[in-house]
Design an enzyme around this catalytic site. Structure first.
Site, PDB file in Angstrom:
ATOM      1  N   VAL A 107       0.861  -1.177   0.000  1.00 53.15           N
ATOM      2  CA  VAL A 107       0.000   0.000   0.000  1.00 53.15           C
ATOM      3  C   VAL A 107       0.897   1.227   0.000  1.00 53.15           C
ATOM      4  O   VAL A 107       1.861   1.301   0.770  1.00 53.15           O
ATOM      5  CB  VAL A 107      -0.922   0.023   1.237  1.00 53.15           C
ATOM      6  CG1 VAL A 107      -1.851   1.237   1.181  1.00 53.15           C
ATOM      7  CG2 VAL A 107      -1.713  -1.271   1.348  1.00 53.15           C
ATOM      8  N   CYS A 108       0.607   2.172  -0.887  1.00 47.12           N
ATOM      9  CA  CYS A 108       1.335   3.421  -0.932  1.00 47.12           C
ATOM     10  C   CYS A 108       2.852   3.161  -1.107  1.00 47.12           C
ATOM     11  O   CYS A 108       3.249   2.378  -1.954  1.00 47.12           O
ATOM     12  CB  CYS A 108       1.027   4.230   0.322  1.00 47.12           C
ATOM     13  SG  CYS A 108       1.432   5.980   0.241  1.00 47.12           S
ATOM     14  N   THR A 109       3.681   3.776  -0.275  1.00 42.60           N
ATOM     15  CA  THR A 109       5.130   3.625  -0.426  1.00 42.60           C
ATOM     16  C   THR A 109       5.654   2.300   0.115  1.00 42.60           C
ATOM     17  O   THR A 109       6.869   2.082   0.148  1.00 42.60           O
ATOM     18  CB  THR A 109       5.880   4.783   0.255  1.00 42.60           C
ATOM     19  OG1 THR A 109       5.438   4.904   1.613  1.00 42.60           O
ATOM     20  CG2 THR A 109       5.605   6.091  -0.473  1.00 42.60           C
ATOM     21  N   THR A 127       2.892   3.186  -7.003  1.00 40.22           N
ATOM     22  CA  THR A 127       2.985   3.665  -5.629  1.00 40.22           C
ATOM     23  C   THR A 127       2.349   5.040  -5.584  1.00 40.22           C
ATOM     24  O   THR A 127       1.766   5.493  -6.578  1.00 40.22           O
ATOM     25  CB  THR A 127       4.448   3.700  -5.135  1.00 40.22           C
ATOM     26  OG1 THR A 127       4.469   4.017  -3.734  1.00 40.22           O
ATOM     27  CG2 THR A 127       5.286   4.725  -5.889  1.00 40.22           C
ATOM     28  N   ALA A 160      -1.622   2.597  -4.892  1.00 36.08           N
ATOM     29  CA  ALA A 160      -1.166   3.979  -4.801  1.00 36.08           C
ATOM     30  C   ALA A 160      -1.393   4.524  -3.387  1.00 36.08           C
ATOM     31  O   ALA A 160      -1.272   3.792  -2.417  1.00 36.08           O
ATOM     32  CB  ALA A 160      -1.879   4.816  -5.860  1.00 36.08           C
TER      33      ALA A 160
END
Length: 322
Positions: A107-109, A127, A160
């Site tokens: 998730v995300c970074t 990302t 992202a």
């Protein structure tokens, strides 16, 4: 009656993790377990089993230390400021245990942690938009796609920023338990069943910078509210009271994209919303969105999304509630 498969979901915890990256997917899987008991067992773990402090100051208490957990079915790696300089032991653990999970999710970074562990080499991934360039620069073996809210590449799934982790988790629940279970969870969380993975991370307005000058900023808003109007450069320049040449140059300088590109994004976004949320016909939507004809809209959809409007609606419009 066939015995249900219990899927072990393990969520990685570390200092300066983004709390929503953790709680979003956890709430989805926990909701699915309530809907269909005996399908998910959710655990959290940190390096030594010690509590971690999130980037927003919350303290999370893990269930276990990483050394004490068995290999999960689904391994969820959240993002946050803690991915910038992760503990080497965390990267080593991911490198050794990540390949053993049936599904590897970031998730995300969290994608940066996967990349550091060599788990994204040769794969397509995404990302948070603010870190896509960094991910591509630091890890050239990764095929970084900055646009979608999530990407599936085999057993690896990357998403992202923040809330897209909920979209991805809902997609995984739908894959595991079917649409009804995912829809029940989505309704409980008051979110869409799932946004399509290839949906852009931004609306057209967010993708473009906001113009500094009032006339251009107001024009951006007017365009989004009138996608079916004449949005050619000459007409827009006249509305902004600038010459066409000066307008085109100023718009690009202040928003980071040409007027034509901005208009294309607005019209596509408007048409997608109508396809998802209304029962209007394709011909009516094409006119309302400024395409004029269904064929022109079809060409735009195929170019931008790789699918026709009819297929887009079939795949992504939520089924009516019973």
């Amino acid at each position: 009656m066939a015995q249900r498969t219990v899927r072990n979901v393990l969520v990685l915890l570390f200092d300066d993790v983004q709390s929503l990256d953790v709680t979003g997917p956890v709430e989805v899987f926990a909701g699915a377990e309530k809907h269909t008991p005996g399908t998910y067992r959710i655990r959290t773990a940190s390096l030594d089993g010690s509590p971690v402090r999130t980037s927003s100051g919350l303290t999370l208490v893990p269930d276990a230390a990483l050394a004490d957990v068995s290999d999960p079915d689904t391994l969820v790696v959240p993002g946050g400021q803690g991915t910038r300089e992760p503990h080497p032991r965390l990267t080593d653990w991911l490198h050794g245990h990540g390949p053993r999970a049936r599904r590897l999710v970031s998730v995300c970074t969290g994608a940066i942690l996967l990349a550091r562990a060599g788990l994204l080499d040769g794969r397509r991934a995404t990302t948070h938009w603010a870190y896509c360039d960094r991910l591509a620069r630091d890890h050239p073996a990764v095929d970084v796609d900055p646009d979608p809210i999530y990407v599936r590449d085999g057993r690896v799934a990357t998403s992202a920023g923040v809330t897209s982790g909920i979209d991805l988790a809902l997609a995984l629940v739908e894959e595991d338990l079917g649409r009804d279970a995912a829809l029940t969870v989505a309704r409980h969380l008051v979110v869409f069943l799932r946004r399509p993975g290839n949906q852009a991370q931004f609306s057209a307005q967010l993708a473009a910078q906001t113009a500094r000058r009032d006339p251009l900023r107001e024009l951006q808003q007017w365009i989004t509210e009138h996608p079916g109007a004449d949005l050619g450069v000459a007409a827009l320049a006249a509305r902004a009271r600038l010459s066409p040449r000066h307008f085109a140059r100023a718009f690009r300088a202040e928003t980071g994209m040409t007027p034509g590109r901005y208009v294309d994004r607005v019209r596509l976004e408007h048409a997608r919303r109508l396809l998802e949320d209304t029962g209007d016909g394709v011909e009516e939507i094409s006119r309302a969105s400024g395409y004029g004809t269904p064929e022109a809209m079809r060409r735009a959809f195929v170019k931008a999304l790789g699918t026709s409007p009819a297929e887009y609606r079939r795949r992504f419009r939520p089924a009516p509630a019973h």
